[in-house]
Enzyme design. Structure first.
Site, PDB file in Angstrom:
ATOM      1  N   HIS A  80       0.934  -1.263   0.011  1.00 59.03           N
ATOM      2  CA  HIS A  80      -0.178  -0.126  -0.296  1.00 59.03           C
ATOM      3  C   HIS A  80       0.474   1.255  -0.259  1.00 59.03           C
ATOM      4  CE1 HIS A  80      -3.004  -3.063   1.346  1.00 59.03           C
ATOM      5  NE2 HIS A  80      -2.055  -3.164   2.522  1.00 59.03           N
ATOM      6  N   ARG A  81       2.148   1.053  -0.670  1.00 63.76           N
ATOM      7  CA  ARG A  81       3.597   2.290  -0.486  1.00 63.76           C
ATOM      8  C   ARG A  81       3.538   2.858   0.665  1.00 63.76           C
ATOM      9  NH1 ARG A  81       3.051   0.410  -4.935  1.00 63.76           N
ATOM     10  NH2 ARG A  81       3.268   1.951  -6.877  1.00 63.76           N
ATOM     11  N   LEU A  82       2.833   1.976   1.779  1.00 59.28           N
ATOM     12  CA  LEU A  82       3.270   2.548   3.870  1.00 59.28           C
ATOM     13  C   LEU A  82       5.289   1.555   3.626  1.00 59.28           C
ATOM     14  CD1 LEU A  82       0.796   1.200   5.134  1.00 59.28           C
ATOM     15  CD2 LEU A  82       1.427   4.234   4.634  1.00 59.28           C
TER      16      LEU A  82
END
Length: 211
Positions: A189-191
């Protein structure tokens, strides 16, 4: 081409505070060893950024040839664009892009020449053809065509014959001594996980950064 359609998820695992080491070079060498073990193409390749005398920023790929004395070592022609840039401004930055492992390491600091003895030692370990190439090429200078470059190489080859090839006086090593090193591990999640080490004079401080 629709560039917006090119994306992927990063799912190879996270980076947590307990995974870090007090010394960033210890973690770097662990990651570098894993990149080599994964048989990545050019696992020691690193993008080197410098600022040229006219103020332009420039990047190029060099190969890491050692980690010693608190820094990252690479070699080049002392008359090249990067060397002229470093003679004017000693600051530089490196980026190690290990895409297949969803990892990056960035480092910035000051770059200085290594000793002649270190450069001599490394040059003596290079393949003979690479030694001849260091003499043959006036790196970053214009050349009319490839035939001219080949002729320069052949001329040097004839010059040295079967003799030992000494290190050219215009060729040697540099060491980037970082003030900051950042480890980046891709996350879902692009985290992404980012940890930045900053040199404090007495050691290293560590901060987790938001992606």
């Amino acid at each position: 081409m629709n560039y917006e359609e090119h994306r992927r998820n990063y799912v190879l695992g996270g980076l947590r505070r307990e995974n870090l080491t007090d010394d960033p070079f210890e973690l770097f060498e662990k990651w570098q060893a894993q990149a080599i073990a994964a048989e990545l193409k050019d696992p020691t390749a690193v993008s080197l950024a410098t600022q040229e005398p006219a103020g332009n920023l420039w990047q190029r790929i060099v190969l890491l040839k050692g980690v010693s004395e608190g820094g990252f070592v690479f070699f080049t022609n002392y008359e090249s664009n990067k060397a002229r840039a470093l003679a004017d401004d000693h600051r530089g930055a490196m980026l190690f892009p290990w895409h297949e492992l969803d990892r990056q390491v960035s480092a910035s600091g000051f770059i200085k020449k290594i000793s002649n003895e270190e450069s001599d030692r490394y040059f003596a370990s290079r393949p003979r053809a690479s030694q001849l190439g260091a003499w043959a090429s006036s790196q970053s200078q214009p050349v009319v065509d490839r035939d001219t470059l080949i002729n320069q190489y052949q001329s040097v080859e004839q010059r040295f014959g079967n003799d030992l090839i000494p290190r050219p006086p215009h060729w040697g090593g540099y060491r980037l001594v970082p003030e900051q090193i950042e480890f980046w591990q891709g996350g879902e999640h692009r985290l992404h996980d980012r940890f930045r080490y900053e040199h404090t004079g007495s050691g290293w401080s560590i901060q987790r950064l938001q992606p």
